[in-house]
Design a protein around this motif. Structure first.
Motif, PDB file in Angstrom:
ATOM      1  N   CYS A   6       2.288  -0.032   3.166  1.00 45.70           N
ATOM      2  CA  CYS A   6       3.457   0.833   3.320  1.00 45.70           C
ATOM      3  C   CYS A   6       4.179   0.968   1.979  1.00 45.70           C
ATOM      4  CB  CYS A   6       4.461   0.223   4.287  1.00 45.70           C
ATOM      5  SG  CYS A   6       3.759  -0.156   5.880  1.00 45.70           S
ATOM      6  N   GLY A   7       4.872   2.067   1.818  1.00 44.70           N
ATOM      7  CA  GLY A   7       5.778   2.241   0.678  1.00 44.70           C
ATOM      8  C   GLY A   7       5.086   2.046  -0.652  1.00 44.70           C
ATOM      9  N   SER A   8       5.710   1.241  -1.494  1.00 48.14           N
ATOM     10  CA  SER A   8       5.162   1.019  -2.841  1.00 48.14           C
ATOM     11  C   SER A   8       3.786   0.367  -2.762  1.00 48.14           C
ATOM     12  CB  SER A   8       6.091   0.111  -3.645  1.00 48.14           C
ATOM     13  OG  SER A   8       7.311   0.759  -3.851  1.00 48.14           O
ATOM     14  N   ALA A   9       3.603  -0.522  -1.794  1.00 39.24           N
ATOM     15  CA  ALA A   9       2.306  -1.197  -1.659  1.00 39.24           C
ATOM     16  C   ALA A   9       1.207  -0.155  -1.377  1.00 39.24           C
ATOM     17  CB  ALA A   9       2.372  -2.226  -0.536  1.00 39.24           C
TER      18      ALA A   9
ATOM     19  N   SER B  91       0.619  -6.233   0.843  1.00 41.03           N
ATOM     20  CA  SER B  91       2.019  -6.415   1.246  1.00 41.03           C
ATOM     21  C   SER B  91       2.694  -7.471   0.377  1.00 41.03           C
ATOM     22  CB  SER B  91       2.070  -6.849   2.713  1.00 41.03           C
ATOM     23  OG  SER B  91       3.391  -7.162   3.077  1.00 41.03           O
ATOM     24  N   GLN B  92       3.831  -7.122  -0.185  1.00 45.33           N
ATOM     25  CA  GLN B  92       4.604  -8.091  -0.965  1.00 45.33           C
ATOM     26  C   GLN B  92       5.070  -9.215  -0.062  1.00 45.33           C
ATOM     27  OE1 GLN B  92       7.554 -10.383  -2.376  1.00 45.33           O
ATOM     28  NE2 GLN B  92       8.312  -8.816  -0.981  1.00 45.33           N
ATOM     29  N   SER B  93       5.731  -8.853   1.021  1.00 48.06           N
ATOM     30  CA  SER B  93       6.355  -9.854   1.892  1.00 48.06           C
ATOM     31  C   SER B  93       5.341 -10.569   2.772  1.00 48.06           C
ATOM     32  CB  SER B  93       7.380  -9.174   2.785  1.00 48.06           C
ATOM     33  OG  SER B  93       6.729  -8.211   3.602  1.00 48.06           O
TER      34      SER B  93
ATOM     35  N   THR C 283       5.380  -7.284   6.825  1.00 52.64           N
ATOM     36  CA  THR C 283       5.629  -5.904   7.260  1.00 52.64           C
ATOM     37  C   THR C 283       4.894  -5.610   8.567  1.00 52.64           C
ATOM     38  OG1 THR C 283       5.925  -5.270   4.984  1.00 52.64           O
ATOM     39  CG2 THR C 283       5.418  -3.489   6.517  1.00 52.64           C
TER      40      THR C 283
ATOM     41  N   VAL D 135      15.717  -5.088  -3.501  1.00 46.15           N
ATOM     42  CA  VAL D 135      14.981  -4.498  -2.371  1.00 46.15           C
ATOM     43  C   VAL D 135      13.874  -3.567  -2.864  1.00 46.15           C
ATOM     44  CG1 VAL D 135      15.244  -2.850  -0.475  1.00 46.15           C
ATOM     45  CG2 VAL D 135      16.722  -4.841  -0.591  1.00 46.15           C
ATOM     46  N   ALA D 136      14.140  -2.819  -3.919  1.00 43.08           N
ATOM     47  CA  ALA D 136      13.104  -1.906  -4.431  1.00 43.08           C
ATOM     48  C   ALA D 136      12.033  -2.707  -5.153  1.00 43.08           C
ATOM     49  CB  ALA D 136      13.736  -0.909  -5.380  1.00 43.08           C
ATOM     50  N   SER D 137      10.808  -2.469  -4.783  1.00 39.35           N
ATOM     51  CA  SER D 137       9.707  -3.232  -5.362  1.00 39.35           C
ATOM     52  C   SER D 137       9.439  -2.791  -6.802  1.00 39.35           C
ATOM     53  CB  SER D 137       8.463  -3.006  -4.506  1.00 39.35           C
ATOM     54  OG  SER D 137       7.460  -3.880  -4.914  1.00 39.35           O
TER      55      SER D 137
ATOM     56  N   GLN E 208       0.471  -5.904  -7.538  1.00 40.18           N
ATOM     57  CA  GLN E 208      -0.460  -5.400  -6.512  1.00 40.18           C
ATOM     58  C   GLN E 208      -1.566  -4.566  -7.150  1.00 40.18           C
ATOM     59  OE1 GLN E 208       2.452  -3.432  -4.102  1.00 40.18           O
ATOM     60  NE2 GLN E 208       2.826  -5.219  -2.810  1.00 40.18           N
TER      61      GLN E 208
ATOM     62  N   LYS F  23      11.228   5.436  -5.800  1.00 38.06           N
ATOM     63  CA  LYS F  23      12.268   4.589  -6.425  1.00 38.06           C
ATOM     64  C   LYS F  23      13.585   5.359  -6.487  1.00 38.06           C
ATOM     65  CE  LYS F  23      10.857   1.194  -6.407  1.00 38.06           C
ATOM     66  NZ  LYS F  23       9.543   1.030  -5.935  1.00 38.06           N
TER      67      LYS F  23
ATOM     68  N   GLU G 235      15.224   5.806  -2.940  1.00 33.41           N
ATOM     69  CA  GLU G 235      15.810   4.615  -2.314  1.00 33.41           C
ATOM     70  C   GLU G 235      16.992   4.062  -3.095  1.00 33.41           C
ATOM     71  OE1 GLU G 235      13.154   1.217  -1.911  1.00 33.41           O
ATOM     72  OE2 GLU G 235      12.019   1.888  -3.631  1.00 33.41           O
TER      73      GLU G 235
HETATM   74  C1  F6R Z   1       9.844   0.331  -2.148  1.00 34.82           C
HETATM   75  C2  F6R Z   1       9.623  -0.830  -1.305  1.00 34.82           C
HETATM   76  C3  F6R Z   1       8.985  -0.621   0.015  1.00 34.82           C
HETATM   77  C4  F6R Z   1       7.894  -1.676   0.248  1.00 34.82           C
HETATM   78  C5  F6R Z   1       7.328  -1.528   1.674  1.00 34.82           C
HETATM   79  C6  F6R Z   1       6.211  -2.500   1.943  1.00 34.82           C
HETATM   80  O1  F6R Z   1      10.479  -0.018  -3.338  1.00 34.82           O
HETATM   81  O2  F6R Z   1       9.964  -1.934  -1.660  1.00 34.82           O
HETATM   82  O3  F6R Z   1       8.467   0.651   0.109  1.00 34.82           O
HETATM   83  O4  F6R Z   1       6.903  -1.507  -0.712  1.00 34.82           O
HETATM   84  O5  F6R Z   1       8.350  -1.731   2.606  1.00 34.82           O
HETATM   85  O6  F6R Z   1       6.658  -3.819   1.885  1.00 34.82           O
HETATM   86  P1  F6R Z   1       5.647  -5.029   1.766  1.00 34.82           P
HETATM   87  O7  F6R Z   1       4.952  -4.888   0.456  1.00 34.82           O
HETATM   88  O8  F6R Z   1       6.502  -6.265   1.834  1.00 34.82           O
HETATM   89  O9  F6R Z   1       4.690  -4.916   2.912  1.00 34.82           O
END
Ligand code: F6R
Length: 620
Positions: free
Chosen positions: A308-311, A355-357, A360, A406-408, A415, A493, A496
């Motif tokens: 999702c998103g940046s990932a 996924s960073q976290s 998700t 919050v912004a990746s 990644q 970026k 958001e």
């Molecule tokens: C954008 C951002 C989000 C995450 C997205 C996925 O700056 O931070 O778009 O990239 O919510 O989150 P993870 O990587 O934690 O699955």
């Protein structure tokens, strides 16, 4: 990216150490721990999984009066080896409980060291790499040339360690001394009146002193109440750099930056280096927990990247490399769409979940769906032990450290690097690249932290531009090839952080609709490919820029240094270092992050906590 603090002085060490940990908690929320030495030779340790507040609660339960003493150390953990549970929390001790160690970084040869200790009859109490250092120091202190010499024992152990580490070591026989050492991981000394500190970050001691000393690579420091000595790992005197901190206390919590995001942008070279470290050994790419065999990788006939998103954007970048290197078809899919459209999956499909976290919900559900369909799932994740890696067949960790804004930013670059490692591992297993070609690609990746550092040294121009265009109604982003996902990321970026209308387009699509949006003065950011790498794409993009410039757009062009052909078409030219084509997103994304943050600041918004967003999206 753990946080470390050590203290020897005249104040109650527990208070000083906890104060320091509070300001370094951003470095890791997995656990916290302290060790205090009293003058009578007792070394008292307490540690607890979870946030620092858990440790403080535990200290209240056991009674803080048991932690009397004016020397001690503490640690906040961002887990790398071993789950985030009490027994893996730092400090770690040797079997006699006379030596305690806290550590930041990764001891790469820990498996060999652990095996050696176990063969000697040592029983490990944790799953960490750190614990090996405690046993090794204790052993060096009781035998051989270093017997009875605390500093020499730590130095001898440092000489044996591979990888990146900051170590802080206490010994109950030396209640007025702390020895700390560093290699490729931060360590600063705080110099006070009758007191000295060591820490990962000056934030830990800025409340007490602004006089600091920056240790060099492979240096060791011995602090006492009276002074400090800097040595190399052979015990010879060494030079370190004194400096005066000119931040106030509140800024120091973010390492001197106004926002965590700005700090995280600056940490990108380190995040990339840490993500790559240890993944190429004896001429081969090695993934972290590769529970997918080489035979399985050879059998893969299709790759999906879900995120999702940046990932997701990192997956779009990776598609170009993985297809080119492996000749496998790669589909990149938004995790929220993936399972609802019945994708064609079987046991020869590799699904890469980024996924960073690691929490998700959309990505987690996509992982579950893929596994139900018998596909193999490899997680690319920044959070040790999170749900997505736990439910996947294999995991490759990005070691970007905790991302608080919050912004990746740094996680996104990490990644991309990790996805590339997956591509190289596939190419290696399938033989679509010769070993020397894999080695060359890896060496090019390894050069990227320095290239990103170079971009960071030129961001003032981007900040200035951000302030000048901050009241625009909208901004468009264009790119081709790997520049296209960079354009999408730049637009995300900006949306958001600055709550500004922003869209990213494939530049070739311009004439099929979006060009109607161009009007006088509209800022359009164009991500140029290298004129040498993809000359044909370069000339097509030059045509696209001239088309929009002719219609009044204000062109902001991100181009390779020395790309003179593009200069006449650029109202604003932002130069980035020349790097191989597939690696260009790692340098061209950075100015876009800075631009979005600066526009948001200029508009008066909270860069770290944009409205309506959360760092971890655990609902679908
Ligand atoms: C954008 C951002 C989000 C995450 C997205 C996925 O700056 O931070 O778009 O990239 O919510 O989150 P993870 O990587 O934690 O699955």
């Amino acid at each position: 990216m753990c946080g470390i603090v050590g203290y020897v002085g005249h104040r109650p060490a527990l208070d000083v150490v906890l104060g320091g940990l509070r300001r370094m908690e951003y470095r890791g929320y997995d656990s916290a721990g302290v060790a205090v030495l009293d003058g009578a030779g007792a070394l008292t340790v307490e540690r607890k999984a979870g946030r620092l507040a858990n440790l403080e609660g535990r200290l209240d339960e056991v009674g803080r009066e048991h932690f009397g003493g004016t020397a001690g150390m503490g640690h906040t953990r961002w887990a790398t080896h071993g789950a985030p549970i009490d027994r893996n929390s730092h400090p770690h001790r040797d079997a006699s409980e006379r030596v305690a160690v806290v550590h930041n970084g990764i001891i790469e040869n820990f498996a060999a060291l652990r095996a050696e200790l176990e063969a000697d009859g040592v029983e490990m109490a944790s799953d960490t790499d750190t614990e090996t250092a405690a046993h090794l120091v204790a052993r060096a202190y009781t035998e051989g040339d270093t017997k009875g010499d605390f500093t020499a024992s730590v130095a001898a152990v440092c000489r044996r360690l591979e990888g990146a580490f900051t170590l802080v070591v206490t010994h109950a026989d030396h209640p007025d001394t702390i020895v700390a050492a560093r290699r490729s991981s931060p360590l600063v000394v705080g110099v006070g009146e009758g007191e000295h500190f060591v820490a990962s970050d000056v934030a830990a001691f800025i409340e007490h002193t602004r006089e600091a000393v920056e240790l060099g690579q492979d240096q060791l420091v011995v602090i006492t109440r009276e002074g400090y000595d800097v040595l190399d790992f052979h015990g010879d005197a060494a030079q370190a750099k004194p400096f005066t901190v000119d931040w106030d206390l509140s800024a120091a919590e973010k390492g001197g930056h106004e926002y965590f995001m700005l700090k995280e942008i600056e940490e990108q070279p380190e995040a990339l280096a840490n993500t790559l470290r240890g993944h190429f050994e004896s001429g081969r790419i090695i993934l972290d927990e590769q529970r997918i065999s080489d035979q399985d990788l050879r059998d893969v006939d299709k790759v999906f990247v879900v995120a999702c998103g940046s990932a997701y954007h990192s997956g779009l970048v990776a598609k170009y490399a993985i297809e080119h290197w492996t000749r496998l078809p790669v589909e990149v899919e938004l995790a929220s769409e993936f399972r609802y459209r019945d994708p064609v999956l079987d046991r020869d499909t590799l699904v890469v979940a980024v996924s960073q976290s690691g929490e998700t919900a959309d990505t987690l559900e996509a992982v579950r769906h893929a596994r139900e369909q018998k596909a193999r799932v490899l997680a690319v994740c920044n959070t040790n032990g999170a749900q997505i890696p736990r439910e996947s067949d294999a995991v490759l960790y990005t070691h970007a450290g905790p991302e608080i804004g919050v912004a990746s930013t740094k996680a996104f670059l990490a990644q991309i690097a990790a996805n590339y490692l997956v591509g190289l591992a596939l190419a290696q297993a399938r033989g679509t690249k010769y070993p020397d070609e894999v080695a060359r690609e890896y060496a090019e990746l390894e050069a990227m932290p320095a290239a990103v550092q170079k971009v960071l040294s030129t961001v003032e121009q981007v900040r200035d531009l951000g302030r000048r265009i901050a009241d625009s109604k909208a901004i468009l982003f264009l790119g081709r090839h790997v520049g296209f996902p960079v354009a999408l990321e730049g637009a995300l970026k900006l949306k958001e952080l600055a709550y500004m209308h922003a869209e990213g387009f494939a530049a070739g699509e311009l004439k099929h609709g979006p060009i109607a949006l161009i009007e006088d003065g509209l800022p359009v950011v164009v991500v140029m490919p290298s004129p040498k790498g993809r000359a044909v794409l370069h000339s097509k993009l030059v045509s696209n820029i001239s088309e929009i410039q002719a219609r009044g757009a204000r062109t902001i062009v991100i181009a390779e240094e020395g790309d003179e052909t593009v200069r006449p078409f650029a109202d604003e030219l932002i130069e980035v270092p020349a790097v191989p084509t597939l690696l260009q997103p790692l340098v061209s994304t950075v100015p876009l992050q800075v631009l979005a943050a600066e526009i948001a600041r200029a508009r008066g918004y909270d860069v770290d906590k944009p409205r309506n967003l959360a760092k971890s999206v655990t609902v679908e």
